[in-house]
Design a protein around this motif. Sequence first.
Motif, PDB file in Angstrom:
ATOM      1  N   GLN A  95      -1.460  76.099  99.716  1.00 11.58           N
ATOM      2  CA  GLN A  95      -2.066  76.981  99.074  1.00 11.58           C
ATOM      3  C   GLN A  95      -1.504  77.813  97.646  1.00 11.58           C
ATOM      4  O   GLN A  95      -0.485  77.747  97.485  1.00 11.58           O
ATOM      5  N   SER A  96      -2.432  78.411  97.102  1.00 12.98           N
ATOM      6  CA  SER A  96      -1.965  79.161  95.732  1.00 12.98           C
ATOM      7  C   SER A  96      -0.691  80.256  96.012  1.00 12.98           C
ATOM      8  O   SER A  96      -0.462  80.786  96.787  1.00 12.98           O
ATOM      9  N   GLY A  97       0.208  79.804  95.025  1.00 13.76           N
ATOM     10  CA  GLY A  97       1.458  80.633  95.200  1.00 13.76           C
ATOM     11  C   GLY A  97       2.541  80.218  96.095  1.00 13.76           C
ATOM     12  O   GLY A  97       3.505  80.671  96.088  1.00 13.76           O
ATOM     13  N   CYS A  98       2.264  79.001  96.774  1.00 13.52           N
ATOM     14  CA  CYS A  98       3.375  78.470  97.535  1.00 13.52           C
ATOM     15  C   CYS A  98       4.177  77.823  97.056  1.00 13.52           C
ATOM     16  O   CYS A  98       5.359  77.398  97.335  1.00 13.52           O
ATOM     17  N   GLY A  99       4.248  77.552  95.515  1.00 20.00           N
ATOM     18  CA  GLY A  99       5.566  76.920  94.704  1.00 20.00           C
ATOM     19  C   GLY A  99       5.314  75.576  94.142  1.00 20.00           C
ATOM     20  O   GLY A  99       6.158  74.815  93.820  1.00 20.00           O
ATOM     21  N   LYS A 100       3.982  75.101  94.277  1.00 15.96           N
ATOM     22  CA  LYS A 100       3.543  73.654  93.650  1.00 15.96           C
ATOM     23  C   LYS A 100       3.992  73.361  92.304  1.00 15.96           C
ATOM     24  O   LYS A 100       4.703  72.457  92.004  1.00 15.96           O
ATOM     25  N   SER A 101       3.588  74.281  91.338  1.00 19.54           N
ATOM     26  CA  SER A 101       3.881  74.231  90.004  1.00 19.54           C
ATOM     27  C   SER A 101       5.151  74.421  89.698  1.00 19.54           C
ATOM     28  O   SER A 101       5.770  73.779  88.784  1.00 19.54           O
ATOM     29  N   THR A 102       5.972  75.292  90.516  1.00 19.00           N
ATOM     30  CA  THR A 102       7.255  75.577  90.316  1.00 19.00           C
ATOM     31  C   THR A 102       8.115  74.304  90.494  1.00 19.00           C
ATOM     32  O   THR A 102       9.046  73.710  89.914  1.00 19.00           O
ATOM     33  N   ASN A 144      11.672  89.199  88.512  1.00 16.54           N
ATOM     34  CA  ASN A 144      10.779  89.960  87.687  1.00 16.54           C
ATOM     35  C   ASN A 144      11.123  91.502  88.063  1.00 16.54           C
ATOM     36  O   ASN A 144      10.926  91.985  89.160  1.00 16.54           O
ATOM     37  N   ALA A 159      10.822  81.282  94.847  1.00 11.20           N
ATOM     38  CA  ALA A 159       9.405  80.670  94.842  1.00 11.20           C
ATOM     39  C   ALA A 159       9.706  79.199  95.517  1.00 11.20           C
ATOM     40  O   ALA A 159       8.457  78.703  96.109  1.00 11.20           O
ATOM     41  N   GLU A 195      -2.727  69.864  89.366  1.00 15.14           N
ATOM     42  CA  GLU A 195      -4.216  70.396  89.635  1.00 15.14           C
ATOM     43  C   GLU A 195      -4.993  69.950  88.306  1.00 15.14           C
ATOM     44  O   GLU A 195      -5.909  70.583  87.787  1.00 15.14           O
ATOM     45  N   ASN A 203      12.199  86.778  93.701  1.00 15.95           N
ATOM     46  CA  ASN A 203      11.000  85.950  94.269  1.00 15.95           C
ATOM     47  C   ASN A 203      11.735  84.601  94.527  1.00 15.95           C
ATOM     48  O   ASN A 203      11.764  83.820  93.604  1.00 15.95           O
ATOM     49  N   TYR A 244      12.804  83.294  90.964  1.00 16.64           N
ATOM     50  CA  TYR A 244      12.472  84.339  89.630  1.00 16.64           C
ATOM     51  C   TYR A 244      12.849  85.576  89.902  1.00 16.64           C
ATOM     52  O   TYR A 244      12.664  86.265  91.245  1.00 16.64           O
TER      53      TYR A 244
HETATM   54  N1  ATP Z   1       7.537  82.008  85.248  1.00 19.40           N
HETATM   55  C1  ATP Z   1       7.546  82.726  86.238  1.00 19.40           C
HETATM   56  N2  ATP Z   1       8.355  84.007  86.730  1.00 19.40           N
HETATM   57  C2  ATP Z   1       8.105  84.728  87.583  1.00 19.40           C
HETATM   58  N3  ATP Z   1       7.624  84.146  88.732  1.00 19.40           N
HETATM   59  C3  ATP Z   1       7.035  83.228  88.572  1.00 19.40           C
HETATM   60  C4  ATP Z   1       6.819  82.440  87.527  1.00 19.40           C
HETATM   61  N4  ATP Z   1       6.257  81.006  88.012  1.00 19.40           N
HETATM   62  C5  ATP Z   1       6.032  81.061  89.131  1.00 19.40           C
HETATM   63  N5  ATP Z   1       6.304  82.370  89.556  1.00 19.40           N
HETATM   64  C6  ATP Z   1       6.113  83.023  90.963  1.00 19.40           C
HETATM   65  O1  ATP Z   1       6.260  81.974  92.040  1.00 19.40           O
HETATM   66  C7  ATP Z   1       5.765  81.734  93.002  1.00 19.40           C
HETATM   67  C8  ATP Z   1       5.226  80.391  93.140  1.00 19.40           C
HETATM   68  O2  ATP Z   1       4.407  79.974  92.110  1.00 19.40           O
HETATM   69  P1  ATP Z   1       3.625  78.592  91.458  1.00 19.40           P
HETATM   70  O3  ATP Z   1       2.998  78.854  90.243  1.00 19.40           O
HETATM   71  O4  ATP Z   1       4.585  77.624  91.541  1.00 19.40           O
HETATM   72  O5  ATP Z   1       2.391  78.389  92.522  1.00 19.40           O
HETATM   73  P2  ATP Z   1       1.416  77.252  92.720  1.00 19.40           P
HETATM   74  O6  ATP Z   1       1.434  76.806  94.324  1.00 19.40           O
HETATM   75  O7  ATP Z   1       1.571  76.423  91.748  1.00 19.40           O
HETATM   76  O8  ATP Z   1       0.173  78.116  92.876  1.00 19.40           O
HETATM   77  P3  ATP Z   1      -1.293  77.873  92.251  1.00 19.40           P
HETATM   78  O9  ATP Z   1      -1.984  77.148  93.180  1.00 19.40           O
HETATM   79  O10 ATP Z   1      -2.183  79.005  92.070  1.00 19.40           O
HETATM   80  O11 ATP Z   1      -1.221  77.258  90.834  1.00 19.40           O
HETATM   81  C9  ATP Z   1       4.543  82.877  93.183  1.00 19.40           C
HETATM   82  O12 ATP Z   1       4.840  83.835  93.624  1.00 19.40           O
HETATM   83  C10 ATP Z   1       4.539  83.089  91.471  1.00 19.40           C
HETATM   84  O13 ATP Z   1       4.138  84.388  91.126  1.00 19.40           O
END
Ligand code: ATP
Length: 251
Positions: A43-50, A17, A24, A173, A22, A15
């Motif tokens: 953990q939060s922010g590790c890239g699961k939703s990505t 910004n 991800a 989640e 970043n 990503y």
């Molecule tokens: N659309 C986006 N644009 C820019 N950065 C993004 C975007 N989506 C996610 N990120 C960044 O990518 C990284 C991974 O985010 P992601 O949402 O995949 O984490 P996650 O493991 O799902 O976290 P959580 O448990 O908090 O949901 C984070 O640093 C987040 O800030």
Amino acid sequence: MDEPIFSLKDVSQVYINNSEKNEALKHVNLTIYHGECLGIVGQSGCGKSTLGKIISLIDKPTQGEVYYQGNKIQFSDRSIYPIRKEIQYIFQDPISAFSPRKKIIKFLLEPYVNFKLCPKKEALIQIEHYLKQVGLDQSCLNKYPHQLSGGQLQRIVIARTLSLSPKLIVCDEMTSALDVIVQDEILTLMKKLQIENQLTLVFISHDLSIVQRFCDRTMVLFDGEQIECLNSKDFTASKHPYIELLKDAIL
Ligand SMILES: Nc1ncnc2c1ncn2[C@@H]1O[C@H](COP(=O)(O)OP(=O)(O)OP(=O)(O)O)[C@@H](O)[C@H]1O
Ligand SMILES: [Mg+2]
């Protein structure tokens, strides 16, 4: 359960910004098998939703290849439309899926209209069937979202998802906004539906105890990198420091 339904080869997501990069997701390789329940934990922010959004074909990765049923996905091609129907994504917060002024019936009819699945009369029969499958009845149809509980709304989201006859569902989640008892009911429901509707499930969670209980295998992510992909029952034996950390986090 040894036939692949979906795979990722050397997939990365970057990503940008304000000209800041970043990473991800970094060089992820993954195979998901027909009929399995795969966990993704970290953990939060590790890239699961990505990762979840790439598996659901919502987002195109910046690098790497994606395969569904053996065919390479071309993200900018029309051939992706019917596949998008087969791979569904369920979000964390059920209420965000609803428009406050639309009755539940309208919400449940939308996929039939959008995908021209069948005439309204038949759609209503199918909706009744899917509501029953998720443990609800028709009394919810004329209600507005605020008149239902979080657990009931999540069941309605699941019923709507089922109406598209998906093969693979990514649950991101999906129970974190619910209390522990309702959380358990929804997870048990998903396992029942997995068998009844021959689904393949991807379960994203930050909670190791959830994936251990409900998933066959689990992929562990740390800072965008895949650490391990373990049979869920092998977690206890794993001595990886990050997995130790996750284990401590649930104690
Ligand atoms: N659309 C986006 N644009 C820019 N950065 C993004 C975007 N989506 C996610 N990120 C960044 O990518 C990284 C991974 O985010 P992601 O949402 O995949 O984490 P996650 O493991 O799902 O976290 P959580 O448990 O908090 O949901 C984070 O640093 C987040 O800030
Ligand atoms: Mg997330």
